[in-house]
Scaffold this motif. Sequence first.
Motif, PDB file in Angstrom:
ATOM      1  N   ASN A  19     -48.717  13.692 -55.237  1.00 20.44           N
ATOM      2  CA  ASN A  19     -47.940  13.434 -56.450  1.00 20.44           C
ATOM      3  C   ASN A  19     -48.342  14.376 -57.581  1.00 20.44           C
ATOM      4  OD1 ASN A  19     -46.726  11.329 -55.104  1.00 20.44           O
ATOM      5  ND2 ASN A  19     -47.955   9.734 -56.063  1.00 20.44           N
ATOM      6  N   THR A 204     -44.878  11.670 -68.139  1.00 22.83           N
ATOM      7  CA  THR A 204     -44.200  11.896 -66.852  1.00 22.83           C
ATOM      8  C   THR A 204     -42.691  11.958 -67.025  1.00 22.83           C
ATOM      9  OG1 THR A 204     -45.960  10.743 -65.651  1.00 22.83           O
ATOM     10  CG2 THR A 204     -43.867  11.024 -64.517  1.00 22.83           C
ATOM     11  N   GLY A 226     -46.702   7.360 -58.268  1.00 23.32           N
ATOM     12  CA  GLY A 226     -45.437   7.364 -57.550  1.00 23.32           C
ATOM     13  C   GLY A 226     -44.285   6.709 -58.285  1.00 23.32           C
TER      14      GLY A 226
END
Length: 227
Positions: A19, A204, A226
């Motif tokens: 990730n 993010t 995730g």
Amino acid sequence: MTAPYQGWVEIDLDALDHNLRVLQGKAGPASIAAVVKANAYGHGALAIARAALRAGAQRVCTYNLDEASELRSLGFSGPILVLGSIFPSDAARAVELDVALTISEPPSADAVAREALRRHTTTAVHVKVEAGLNRLGLPAADALRFVEQVRATPGLELEGFYTHFPSADGPIPQSDPADTEIRFDRFLSLARQVNAPIQHAANTAALLRFPHMALDMVRVGIGLYGL
């Protein structure tokens, strides 16, 4: 009486590695700061912090000094940025922990500077400007004045200038992308005046939706896991 429920959670650090590398690819030359606040969102702060640095993150972020202190006590020696505010009474511990600090108040800045000078060192400071989240940060004009104070104070080193968007992760169309773009443009105008070594704005969601906002560093939190 029945026994209390027990659970076992297995954290796949190879998945975290994947990730982080995917997110690094989207961030381009910007560095990754892995957010491990709240015990790394329940995943185990020490293990996640170490795995994140192995995968290429350049630092980790905690919310407060207590979280940073716990990482240090467990043997983590990597770079840490504390995102939450600190009080003047925290100065000695903050300098001893050798972490970068978000500071927004002159009394805290002065206390940290005095302690840093007493220890013959300097403490890295990040100044946060408010962008609508109304949680922590200075209004634009106050932020510029405070930056100059930090730069003029022996014992302090201005390392970063940043903000946090209030709705970059909101659903489309309820969260208008133009709103985040406007907030980013306002921040960028200030950041150019400040010219700090590290300018950062994206979490993010902002990285994935607005990759041009990566700037010098991206603070990746739930994306590591995730989400």
